[in-house]
Write an enzyme that holds these catalytic residues in place. Structure first.
Site, short mmCIF file in Angstrom:
data_model
loop_
_atom_site.label_atom_id
_atom_site.label_comp_id
_atom_site.label_asym_id
_atom_site.label_seq_id
_atom_site.Cartn_x
_atom_site.Cartn_y
_atom_site.Cartn_z
N ALA A 124 2.66 -7.08 -1.33
CA ALA A 124 2.45 -6.79 -3.66
C ALA A 124 2.02 -5.74 -3.57
O ALA A 124 1.88 -4.49 -3.50
CB ALA A 124 1.34 -7.61 -3.31
N LYS A 125 1.73 -5.16 -5.18
CA LYS A 125 2.43 -4.32 -5.26
C LYS A 125 1.59 -3.97 -7.07
O LYS A 125 2.31 -5.19 -7.44
CB LYS A 125 3.26 -3.62 -5.57
CG LYS A 125 2.50 -1.99 -5.93
CD LYS A 125 1.89 -1.13 -4.16
CE LYS A 125 1.69 0.30 -4.24
NZ LYS A 125 1.49 0.71 -2.93
#
Ligand code: NAD
Length: 435
Positions: A124-125
């Protein structure tokens, strides 16, 4: 509530780290390497389509009350790229250059990185488009808390676990953890990693990425019948990753012939006294002006005579323009994305052994995983245990990546992507497609 601890010597805002703006579209640039690896693996077309798309993309508006009165609204993102192997894991950055495409690319990268070191996380980011240097500490706290509340449905130790990234730090992680815990009505330390040690952070986390670099360099030298003792190393970037790797390499007997930061470079072919350079930068902030070495341009550090080059600053520093002048036989990518796709080909032609970023700098996320495990178990390890477990994972991952590359006759980078994609794809096959 904006008072409280700010860990000493850790600035509220850290300098820019990996401004990942590779080509015009960072997502497509990252995916070009994915495509190469997927082709070599003869990935099933259905899985290929699934893995080319992020699972979830969240865009939120973040209104913030300014100290001087009035309200500004910022745009925030959180992208969960793939969670087949476990909770999504990835940092949050506060930066004006944040775009959805950049966040998507970085989330994909985290997916492959976690799979390379075989830790049970997806990728994720997140990010908020803002210039934190124009925000007061109280405004930064309000922005962090409102962004956290806006994405709270995705967050959680079992679903999505942020960490620091560009312009965010331990202090910001503490606010995220507190906001999430207030919503849940109980303290949930494992919702973020990279926290202060006093509130559930892991010993060894700050050193983990530099330590991981030192370990994979040691393994690469070992494959060539050499050891760290006497190996000549040049380091670009003297921040968290570069300075710690330089110190650990120096302590293990390597000769650090050059280092640089954004102020310039210093060069001493007989070897720099890294403890002395660290004392200098602690006092003067940058290497510039260091009296016991020759001053060189920052970029010259990339092409000095050495055995190992450690780019640990920025993306896109090894390009088709300078790849032909690199004299190192081993490149360890401490930074994310320091090598362009065109340079990849040139380095390969010259037989330079590249330890790709998704392996070389994975020590950080590995100790983030240890932090999550310790928080969930409520039982904390001493630093020697953290370092010992990190070493085992880095050494094993190095062996697996190089074995994959050798088996398929590809570069270590494509080998690392192949290993990662194979692991993610295997879980998708076992789980099947939920209708
Ligand atoms: P940092 O901000 O602590 O240090 C960056 C260093 O690069 C500084 O010394 C800075 O002066 C230097 N620099 C900037 N521009 C330069 C230039 N033009 N030439 C030479 N040096 C220059 O950042 P960091 O945490 O050490 O991260 C460095 C890289 O490693 C980034 O790409 C980051 O994404 C990556 N990385 C970091 C971690 C981590 O745990 N810190 C984990 C994985 C990857």
């Amino acid at each position: 509530m904006s008072t409280g601890f700010v860990p000493s010597r850790v600035p509220m805002i850290q300098p820019d780290k990996d401004r990942f703006l590779a080509e015009e579209n960072p997502f497509e640039s990252m995916m070009s390497r994915f495509d190469l690896a997927a082709q070599r693996l003869q990935l099933d077309p259905g899985l290929y389509k699934i893995l080319r798309h992020p699972e979830k993309q969240i865009i939120v508006s973040v209104p913030v009350q300014r100290d001087a009165g009035g309200v500004d609204v910022f745009t925030g993102y959180r992208v969960l790229y793939n969670t087949s192997r476990g909770p999504a894991k990835g940092g949050i950055r506060f930066d004006l250059a944040v775009t959805l495409d950049e966040v998507k690319a970085l989330a994909a990268w985290m997916t492959w990185k976690c799979a390379v070191v075989n830790i049970p996380f997806g990728g994720a980011k997140g990010g908020v488009v803002c210039d934190p240097s124009t925000l007061s500490p109280a405004e930064l706290e309000r922005l962090t808390r409102r962004y956290t509340a806006a994405i709270i449905e995705t967050l959680g130790p079992d679903s999505d676990v942020p960490a620091p990234d560009v312009n965010t730090n331990e202090r910001v992680m503490a606010w995220i953890m507190d906001t999430y815990s207030m919503h849940k009505r109980h303290t949930v330390t494992a919702v973020v990693t990279g926290k202060p040690v006093e509130m559930g952070g892991s010993l060894g986390r700050r050193e983990a990425t530099g330590r991981g670099c030192m370990l994979v360099i040691r393994e690469a030298l070992k494959q060539r019948g050499r050891s760290l003792a006497g190996a000549r190393v040049a380091v670009q970037g003297f921040g968290n990753v570069g300075s710690i790797a330089a110190r650990l390499l120096h302590e293990a007997g390597a000769t650090i012939v050059a280092v640089s930061d954004k102020s310039g470079g210093i060069w001493e072919p007989a070897g720099l006294d890294i403890a002395d350079v660290l004392r200098w930068t602690a006092e003067h902030q940058f290497v510039e002006g260091y009296p016991r070495a020759t001053a060189v341009a920052s970029d010259d550090v990339l092409t000095v005579d050495c055995d190992v080059l450690l780019p640990a600053a920025l993306e896109n520093v090894i390009t088709s323009k300078n790849a032909g002048s690199i004299r190192a036989r081993i490149i360890c990518e401490g930074a994310n994305g320091p090598t362009t796709a065109n340079a990849d080909r040139l380095l390969e032609e010259q037989g330079i052994f590249v330890i790709p970023d998704i392996l070389a700098n994975a020590g950080g996320v590995t100790v983030s995983y240890f932090e999550w495990v310790q928080d969930r178990g409520g039982y904390f390890w001493d630093e020697a245990t953290v370092n010992d477990r990190l070493e085992r994972i880095m050494v094993r991952s190095f062996e697996e990546v190089t074995a994959m590359a050798t088996r398929h006759g590809v570069s270590n980078r494509i080998g690392a992507y192949m290993l990662a994609i194979e692991r993610v794809a295997a879980v998708h096959r076992l789980r099947g497609l939920y209708a």
